[in-house]
Motif scaffolding. Sequence first.
Motif, short mmCIF file in Angstrom:
data_model
loop_
_atom_site.label_atom_id
_atom_site.label_comp_id
_atom_site.label_asym_id
_atom_site.label_seq_id
_atom_site.Cartn_x
_atom_site.Cartn_y
_atom_site.Cartn_z
N SER A 132 -9.26 -5.94 -3.03
CA SER A 132 -8.97 -4.51 -3.20
C SER A 132 -7.88 -4.00 -2.28
O SER A 132 -7.12 -3.10 -2.65
N ALA A 133 -7.77 -4.54 -1.07
CA ALA A 133 -6.75 -4.05 -0.15
C ALA A 133 -5.34 -4.36 -0.66
O ALA A 133 -4.38 -3.67 -0.28
N VAL A 134 -5.20 -5.36 -1.51
CA VAL A 134 -3.90 -5.68 -2.10
C VAL A 134 -3.76 -5.05 -3.48
O VAL A 134 -2.75 -4.41 -3.78
N LEU B 156 -3.42 -16.24 3.44
CA LEU B 156 -3.92 -15.12 2.64
C LEU B 156 -4.14 -15.59 1.21
O LEU B 156 -3.21 -16.08 0.56
N ILE B 157 -5.36 -15.44 0.73
CA ILE B 157 -5.69 -15.70 -0.67
C ILE B 157 -5.95 -14.35 -1.33
O ILE B 157 -6.83 -13.60 -0.88
N VAL B 158 -5.18 -14.01 -2.34
CA VAL B 158 -5.38 -12.73 -3.02
C VAL B 158 -6.34 -12.93 -4.18
O VAL B 158 -6.08 -13.73 -5.08
N VAL B 159 -7.44 -12.21 -4.15
CA VAL B 159 -8.46 -12.31 -5.20
C VAL B 159 -8.09 -11.37 -6.33
O VAL B 159 -8.10 -10.15 -6.18
N THR B 160 -7.75 -11.95 -7.47
CA THR B 160 -7.18 -11.17 -8.58
C THR B 160 -8.20 -10.91 -9.69
O THR B 160 -7.81 -10.51 -10.79
N ARG C 167 0.90 -3.96 4.01
CA ARG C 167 -0.14 -3.46 4.93
C ARG C 167 -1.13 -4.56 5.29
O ARG C 167 -1.54 -4.69 6.45
N VAL C 168 -1.50 -5.37 4.32
CA VAL C 168 -2.42 -6.47 4.60
C VAL C 168 -1.76 -7.50 5.51
O VAL C 168 -2.39 -8.01 6.45
N GLU C 169 -0.51 -7.81 5.24
CA GLU C 169 0.22 -8.76 6.10
C GLU C 169 0.28 -8.24 7.54
O GLU C 169 0.14 -9.01 8.49
N GLU C 170 0.49 -6.94 7.69
CA GLU C 170 0.54 -6.36 9.03
C GLU C 170 -0.82 -6.49 9.72
O GLU C 170 -0.89 -6.80 10.91
N MET D 133 -12.86 -10.66 4.13
CA MET D 133 -12.30 -10.03 2.94
C MET D 133 -11.62 -8.73 3.36
O MET D 133 -11.29 -8.55 4.54
N SER D 134 -11.39 -7.84 2.44
CA SER D 134 -10.62 -6.63 2.73
C SER D 134 -11.18 -5.85 3.92
O SER D 134 -10.42 -5.36 4.75
N ALA D 135 -12.50 -5.74 4.01
CA ALA D 135 -13.10 -4.88 5.03
C ALA D 135 -13.27 -5.55 6.39
O ALA D 135 -13.43 -4.86 7.40
N ASP D 136 -13.24 -6.89 6.42
CA ASP D 136 -13.59 -7.56 7.68
C ASP D 136 -12.68 -8.73 8.01
O ASP D 136 -13.07 -9.64 8.73
#
Length: 249
Positions: A239-241, A44-48, A23-26, A220-223
């Motif tokens: 959070s989106a991932v 894309l950097i995923v914040v873990t 979904r994030v990639e899309e 980030m996830s929201a923007d």
Amino acid sequence: MSAWDEPGTPGSREAELAANLARVEERITRACDAAGRARTDVTLIVVTKTYPAEDVRRLAALGVRDVAENRDQEAAAKAAACADLALNWHFVGQLQTNKARSVAKYAQCVHSVDRVRLARALSAAVVSLERAPLDCLVQVALEKASGQGGDRGGVAPDAVGELAAALDEAPGLRLAGLMTVAPLTGAYAGAPAAAFERLQEISRRLRSVHPAANMVSAGMSADLEEAIAAGATHVRVGSAVLGVRPALG
């Protein structure tokens, strides 16, 4: 047993991460298309942060290569646990100078450089470790232009040039560009699109002096869509991932 279902089942953590990542990639692809940019222009950097090393491994298996942390103690342990994986580690949180050497042992990029003293500490650490150059971004706090800023890190826009020059001159460091977080106060509060456009203006000015400093870490996830529209080269998504961590029982 883990809080997640058994691996391989439709409700497994692997399946959840795969669906979220898709979904994030899309979203990134749509945002790039709308901005007339190639998908390859945006990393894309995923914040873990707060998630276990097992999730980092799951993400790596799904093709993620860039991960971020905001606390050194957690990041150092996680990087060590995943040392066999081909990952780029990004440090995105406020950083104390006494943690510079630890961060320099595992990070490929520090997004949150906000003072000359920290630049000097990172430089000394990289030189003593005899490692490859460390990419560094100047963290810009747009809200500080209006005399606010709260507890967040970052420098005011008019202080970017001085800090960028210090990074550019520091042995072992590479001035890579700029980072910001959409402000919660000041003129840009609640207006991420305008905030990211302003960051892009600052980036253009920086690149006129330091042409290689072309990295723009924003969104980030929201923007993330607004950031990509404004020219961000890297988006930091948590959070989106990874979703919401289940309550501990």
